[in-house]
Motif scaffolding. Structure first.
Motif, PDB file in Angstrom:
ATOM      1  N   PRO A 164      32.674  30.862  45.406  1.00 40.06           N
ATOM      2  CA  PRO A 164      33.483  30.115  46.018  1.00 40.06           C
ATOM      3  C   PRO A 164      34.959  30.620  45.744  1.00 40.06           C
ATOM      4  N   TRP A 165      35.160  30.763  44.127  1.00 40.75           N
ATOM      5  CA  TRP A 165      36.279  30.702  43.455  1.00 40.75           C
ATOM      6  C   TRP A 165      36.448  31.576  41.871  1.00 40.75           C
ATOM      7  N   ALA A 166      37.234  32.167  41.625  1.00 41.12           N
ATOM      8  CA  ALA A 166      37.326  33.194  40.293  1.00 41.12           C
ATOM      9  C   ALA A 166      38.868  32.792  39.733  1.00 41.12           C
ATOM     10  N   SER A 167      38.869  32.916  38.978  1.00 37.16           N
ATOM     11  CA  SER A 167      40.374  33.243  38.517  1.00 37.16           C
ATOM     12  C   SER A 167      40.497  33.797  36.747  1.00 37.16           C
ATOM     13  N   ILE A 168      41.317  34.758  36.428  1.00 36.53           N
ATOM     14  CA  ILE A 168      41.431  35.119  34.768  1.00 36.53           C
ATOM     15  C   ILE A 168      42.591  34.701  34.425  1.00 36.53           C
ATOM     16  N   GLU A 169      42.469  34.199  33.351  1.00 41.06           N
ATOM     17  CA  GLU A 169      43.482  33.172  32.333  1.00 41.06           C
ATOM     18  C   GLU A 169      43.730  34.371  31.606  1.00 41.06           C
ATOM     19  N   PRO A 174      38.039  27.472  26.891  1.00 38.35           N
ATOM     20  CA  PRO A 174      37.419  26.677  26.588  1.00 38.35           C
ATOM     21  C   PRO A 174      36.519  26.107  27.529  1.00 38.35           C
ATOM     22  N   SER A 175      35.289  26.079  27.951  1.00 34.12           N
ATOM     23  CA  SER A 175      34.372  25.500  29.742  1.00 34.12           C
ATOM     24  C   SER A 175      34.501  23.921  29.537  1.00 34.12           C
ATOM     25  N   ASP A 176      34.690  23.952  30.945  1.00 31.17           N
ATOM     26  CA  ASP A 176      34.568  22.103  31.241  1.00 31.17           C
ATOM     27  C   ASP A 176      33.770  22.051  32.113  1.00 31.17           C
ATOM     28  N   LYS A 177      33.325  20.675  32.565  1.00 33.37           N
ATOM     29  CA  LYS A 177      32.439  20.174  33.209  1.00 33.37           C
ATOM     30  C   LYS A 177      33.094  20.861  34.514  1.00 33.37           C
ATOM     31  N   ALA A 178      34.281  20.602  35.492  1.00 29.46           N
ATOM     32  CA  ALA A 178      34.354  21.760  36.367  1.00 29.46           C
ATOM     33  C   ALA A 178      33.873  23.110  36.770  1.00 29.46           C
ATOM     34  N   TYR A 179      34.213  23.968  35.425  1.00 26.63           N
ATOM     35  CA  TYR A 179      34.074  25.453  35.570  1.00 26.63           C
ATOM     36  C   TYR A 179      33.309  26.015  34.127  1.00 26.63           C
ATOM     37  N   SER A 180      32.909  27.195  34.605  1.00 27.07           N
ATOM     38  CA  SER A 180      32.714  27.954  33.075  1.00 27.07           C
ATOM     39  C   SER A 180      33.255  28.977  32.751  1.00 27.07           C
ATOM     40  N   THR A 181      33.286  29.233  31.625  1.00 26.64           N
ATOM     41  CA  THR A 181      34.417  30.526  31.092  1.00 26.64           C
ATOM     42  C   THR A 181      33.522  31.528  30.513  1.00 26.64           C
ATOM     43  N   VAL A 189      42.718  42.889  23.456  1.00 28.42           N
ATOM     44  CA  VAL A 189      42.703  41.618  24.660  1.00 28.42           C
ATOM     45  C   VAL A 189      41.959  40.666  24.725  1.00 28.42           C
ATOM     46  N   GLN A 190      42.760  38.823  24.961  1.00 32.26           N
ATOM     47  CA  GLN A 190      42.771  38.326  25.153  1.00 32.26           C
ATOM     48  C   GLN A 190      42.044  37.753  26.387  1.00 32.26           C
ATOM     49  N   ALA A 191      41.170  37.109  26.968  1.00 32.95           N
ATOM     50  CA  ALA A 191      41.137  36.757  28.485  1.00 32.95           C
ATOM     51  C   ALA A 191      40.411  35.963  28.622  1.00 32.95           C
ATOM     52  N   THR A 192      40.055  35.554  29.465  1.00 29.20           N
ATOM     53  CA  THR A 192      39.004  34.008  30.019  1.00 29.20           C
ATOM     54  C   THR A 192      39.166  34.518  31.804  1.00 29.20           C
ATOM     55  N   LEU A 193      37.784  34.275  32.090  1.00 34.59           N
ATOM     56  CA  LEU A 193      36.768  34.499  33.450  1.00 34.59           C
ATOM     57  C   LEU A 193      36.363  33.443  33.802  1.00 34.59           C
ATOM     58  N   ILE A 194      37.274  32.576  34.724  1.00 35.64           N
ATOM     59  CA  ILE A 194      36.382  31.136  34.677  1.00 35.64           C
ATOM     60  C   ILE A 194      36.423  31.170  36.501  1.00 35.64           C
ATOM     61  N   VAL A 195      34.526  30.271  36.125  1.00 34.42           N
ATOM     62  CA  VAL A 195      34.131  30.316  37.371  1.00 34.42           C
ATOM     63  C   VAL A 195      33.984  28.832  37.618  1.00 34.42           C
ATOM     64  N   PRO A 196      32.818  28.706  39.366  1.00 33.80           N
ATOM     65  CA  PRO A 196      32.763  27.085  39.176  1.00 33.80           C
ATOM     66  C   PRO A 196      31.546  26.764  38.475  1.00 33.80           C
ATOM     67  N   ALA A 197      31.569  25.410  38.215  1.00 32.66           N
ATOM     68  CA  ALA A 197      30.007  25.220  37.007  1.00 32.66           C
ATOM     69  C   ALA A 197      28.954  24.955  37.896  1.00 32.66           C
ATOM     70  N   GLY A 198      28.067  25.194  37.376  1.00 29.98           N
ATOM     71  CA  GLY A 198      26.690  25.060  38.308  1.00 29.98           C
ATOM     72  C   GLY A 198      26.518  25.933  38.779  1.00 29.98           C
ATOM     73  N   LEU A 199      26.548  27.026  38.610  1.00 32.25           N
ATOM     74  CA  LEU A 199      26.100  28.697  38.336  1.00 32.25           C
ATOM     75  C   LEU A 199      24.885  29.235  38.636  1.00 32.25           C
ATOM     76  N   ALA A 200      24.273  29.924  39.181  1.00 25.61           N
ATOM     77  CA  ALA A 200      22.818  30.011  38.753  1.00 25.61           C
ATOM     78  C   ALA A 200      22.533  30.982  37.593  1.00 25.61           C
TER      79      ALA A 200
END
Length: 611
Positions: A164-169, A174-181, A189-200
């Motif tokens: 549905p969406w993704a973000s690179i910050e 750290p991970s959260d209830k609303a997203y996985s990291t 390089v220090q960055a994080t790929l953030i994706v929705p929580a609950g993915l298979a």
């Protein structure tokens, strides 16, 4: 997770073998139980179809091997528990073998189709990953701003992986209830790929296996490229800055080498320094001997603050006062004083200034000041960059002083020589010449008093008296050559008029109504005209000479031309060589043009200051 046939066929991996065996057993048991519960009137051929879903699901989900085993187990269960008589296994009967063959064929076809589908899906994934990698490479390795490109890269990742969406910050998040990291850490390089929580888990695993390594490598390469680009841009700017500085210094050095007047050099230094440093205002100022004032000597875009040539009092809180007290470079980042100069600088929008001392020898001559109209302080290397300009300014001042001292020394030599000539002329006139005149008069008196019978002696005495008269005349010519007394008595214009009248060839004079010149300049002009008339008579065989004298703007211009033979060469030796040295000693220049057969033209220009 959905278990539709299409979803089962598109799964990239098989489940663990124990899960597959358990699924097969459950399917066979459930289908056997369902068949056993149906009415006995149900046709047997209809009942064996109930085992097909299990075979299809297991073969497509768990692979060909478990699919074939499920087909075999379904055949045995169907023959053992459904076909009459129950609890009786008949593996050699045609019905058993037919059911087994059908089930095996279905399992085989389903497994093959499933394998082909997985292969095609894997290829599609590979193509998608390659396409994503290419898109990310084109984006991240070409962008001028890596931070601005990260949201676009995240959008590509979400599109390819069906998120549905993704973000690179930047940074580690750290991970959260609303997203996985998914951390992206490779080298620096220090960055994080953030994706929705609950993915298979397969999707997350695919992201870890495919997206994360590509992003890490590309981000590392992009960071290195950005660093190289930034370094190259910085080096280019530095080289361009150095080239501009060297060009400016070369231009100024050329001015200094050609002995351009210091005022022009000061203005050029101010202009070039302002352009190289990127400041709005620059000024070259000289400290007065009293140590309490300074005078602006050269400016660039400074007239609206202080006009050139203005004398200013040194004020505390200004950079000129700071440099005067410390004899070292200094800066003022804000003008807060109450003095007239500080207030004027604030009114004109000047925020900060940097000043460097101009040292001539061991003495502080003045200061070079660069001022900015922006709130940001001038760069830290401004003082260092200004030093080369102040050194050239000091060289120009030293050259000008040396030249001025040389001119003054030569002028003193000329003045001393003229004074010596004048003294010798006076001594000859008042001493030797008067004595010879007295001797001549006495001899004439003796000649007149002699008796007639001494005629021979009278003739000898008369000849001696004439010789004395000739000596007096020659002595008068020598005296006039040493120093023309008529200059002291009547000035330059009468002296030149007498010279023209005595010349054996025609002389046309063009003189100003009055010639108010210091004596050494009058003597120089007189000697030049006298020598030119002598040369025109003796060597050029001219019959007319034109003398043109103008005096304007503290500059003497003398032009003498004749219609003689030409071809004069001062290098071969003549009185003009000494006169050229005399003109040079007074800070002027003399030029002689004498083409063969075209006459001779002499041009002299001598600057002077009224005394």
């Amino acid at each position: 997770m959905r278990l539709s046939p299409l979803a089962l066929l598109q799964r990239r991996t098989h489940p663990r073998r124990t899960i597959g065996v358990l699924a097969a057993v459950l399917f066979v048991a459930a289908e056997t139980s369902l068949a056993a519960l149906l009415p006995t009137a149900t046709p047997v051929r209809t009942l064996d179809l109930m085992y097909l879903p299990g075979i299809l699901v297991v073969a497509s989900w768990c692979g060909l091997g478990l699919g074939l085993l499920t087909a075999l187990a379904s055949t045995v269960a169907f023959d053992l528990f459904v076909t009459e008589p129950v609890w009786s296994l008949r593996p050699t009967t045609g019905e058993f073998l037919a059911t087994l063959a059908i089930f095996l064929v279905i399992a085989l076809l389903t497994g093959a189709i499933s394998a082909l589908t997985r292969s095609l899906a894997a290829k599609a994934d590979a193509w998608g990953d390659a396409s994503l990698c290419a898109e990310l490479a084109g984006l991240l390795l070409r962008t001028p701003d890596l931070t601005a490109a990260l949201p676009i890269a995240a959008h590509h990742v979400a599109r390819v992986f069906g998120l549905p969406w993704a973000s690179i910050e930047p940074g580690v998040i750290p991970s959260d209830k609303a997203y996985s990291t998914l951390p992206l850490c490779d080298g620096s390089v220090q960055a994080t790929l953030i994706v929705p929580a609950g993915l298979a888990e397969p999707t997350l695993q695919r992201l870890r296996d495919r997206a994360v390594p590509s992003l890490e490598s590309l981000l590392q390469a992009a960071m290195e490229r950005e660093h190289v680009t930034t370094t190259a841009r910085r080096n280019y700017e530095r080289l361009r800055q150095i080239a501009n500085e060297q060009a400016a210094l070369r231009n100024l050095a050329t001015l200094v080498a050609h002995s351009v007047p210091p005022s022009d050099v000061f203005d050029a230094v101010a202009r070039e320094m302002s352009q190289v440093l990127g400041t709005e205002h620059t000024v070259i100022a000289r400290y007065e001997e009293d140590g309490s004032t300074l005078m602006t000597a050269g400016t660039y875009n400074y007239e609206e603050i202080v006009a050139s040539g203005t004398r200013l009092a040194l004020e505390k809180g200004t950079v000129s006062d700071l440099v005067f007290r410390t004899r070292a470079p200094g800066r003022i980042d804000a003008y807060r004083g109450d003095g007239a100069l500080s207030r004027r600088l604030r009114e004109r929008g000047v925020f900060s200034s940097v000043g460097c001392p101009i040292m001539v020898g061991q003495e502080l001559w003045g200061v070079a000041i660069a001022s900015s109209s922006t709130p940001q302080p001038l760069p830290a290397d401004t003082e260092e960059r200004m030093l080369e300009f102040t050194e050239l300014t000091a060289a120009a001042i030293a050259n000008a002083q040396s030249h001025s001292d040389l001119i003054a020394s030569r002028a003193r030599v000329v003045t001393a020589t003229d004074e010596t000539r004048r003294r010798i002329e006076r001594d000859l006139h008042d001493g030797t010449q008067q004595n010879l005149v007295s001797i001549g008069l006495e001899m004439r008196a003796i000649e007149a008093a002699m008796p007639p019978e001494l005629e021979q002696l009278r003739d000898q005495l008369s000849a001696t008296a004439r010789a004395v008269d000739n000596a007096v005349a020659e002595l008068q010519e020598i005296s006039r050559g040493l120093h023309p007394a008529i200059l002291a008595r009547g000035g330059l214009k009468p002296a030149l008029t007498v010279l023209a009248r005595r010349s054996p060839i025609a002389v046309q004079l063009s003189l100003p109504p009055v010639c108010p010149l210091p004596e050494r300049f009058e003597v120089t002009v007189y000697y030049i005209v006298s020598e030119a008339l002598t040369n025109a008579t003796k060597y050029a065989h001219a019959n007319k000479v034109y003398v043109d004298l103008t005096i304007a703007e503290l500059l003497i211009r003398l032009s003498i031309r004749d219609n003689g033979l030409g071809g004069a060469d001062p290098a071969r030796g003549s009185g003009l060589t000494g006169l050229t040295d005399r003109v040079t000693a007074l800070g002027g220049r003399m030029e002689i043009m004498s083409p063969a057969g075209g006459g001779t033209t002499l041009l002299a220009e001598i600057p002077y200051a009224s005394e």
